[in-house]
Each structure stands twice: as C-alpha cells, then as structure tokens.
Design an enzyme around this catalytic site. Structure first.
Site: not given
Length: 141
Positions: A9, A56, A61, A81, A88, A91, A97
């Site tokens: 980030h 991202g 991502d 962060d 997002h 995402d 996951r």
C-alpha cells in the site's frame, strides 16, 4: 526457481523497497511479480527485473490472484496499511482468501516477510519445487 510477488500500500512502499533492497541477493534467482507502482519503485532501486501487473486498485491484486488460483505463485509479500481504508478492499480480501485456499504463504508485515525470506535462504521452500514438478499437464521425468 520460486514465483514471488510484492504488493505494498502507498504508505508501505518505501518499507518494501528497503526490504527488497536488503535481500536483493535472495530474490535475484527467482521469478518476481508485483503490482504496478510497487514494482516500478523496486526496480528503480535495485537491479531486479519484475513482471509488473496493473496497480492494485486497477486490478493488479486480482492479476496476482489469478496466479495464486493456478497454484503458480509460491509466496507473496503484501505490506498492508492496517490504519488506512482501501477502496479496493474486496480485491484484497479475495487475494488473501485465495492464498488460504491454495496454501500460499503471505507476509502482511515486515516481520513475517523476514521469516519467509530466511526460509528461502535455508531452502525451506523446496516443497514448492515439487508442486511445480508434478503439476498436472507438465511432463515429468
């Protein structure tokens, strides 16, 4: 050769650049990936070549997530962060996951990133070479 991704980030970009610079010798022989700006910043400060995806928030991502879903990615260093909301976020959660589903290690802070890099130095990721060797559709000797 391992497949390693870097994501950071905005407020963590300097930290990831410093980290990758410190361990450039470990990352050199591997296939490296990154989201757009993070990869650019790393390449500007090291001699590493990185396959850069989109930023991202623009889908980078998810592009890295596609490699996770195909069980190509070996580990990800994703310096998040936790004090700043991300537009997002869905995402990011989807990527994390997918890593959990595929059993792909993810470092979300510098302490865990250090442990993963030390594991690479010791050869503790040799099991991932077997994953690649016996992947369906790949001819095995």
């Amino acid at each position: 050769m391992l497949h390693i991704a870097f994501i950071a980030h905005d407020r963590k970009k300097e930290e990831i650049v410093n980290f990758v610079t410190a361990y450039e010798h470990v990352f050199t022989p591997h296939q490296l990936y990154s989201t757009g700006t993070t990869g650019l910043r790393i390449m500007e400060n090291t001699s590493l070549q990185i396959h850069r995806f989109m930023s991202g928030p623009l889908g980078g991502d998810q592009q890295i997530g596609a490699l996770v879903a195909e069980n190509i990615m070996d580990f990800i260093i994703f310096l998040r962060d936790p004090l700043m909301a991300q537009p997002h976020e869905p995402d990011i959660i989807a990527l994390l996951r997918l890593c959990d589903v595929q059993g792909i290690p993810v470092a979300t802070n510098i302490a865990t990133a250090e442990l993963l890099v030390k594991a690479v130095e010791r050869g503790d990721f040799a099991w991932r070479e077997l994953v690649h060797k016996y992947k369906p559709g790949v001819e095995n000797d």
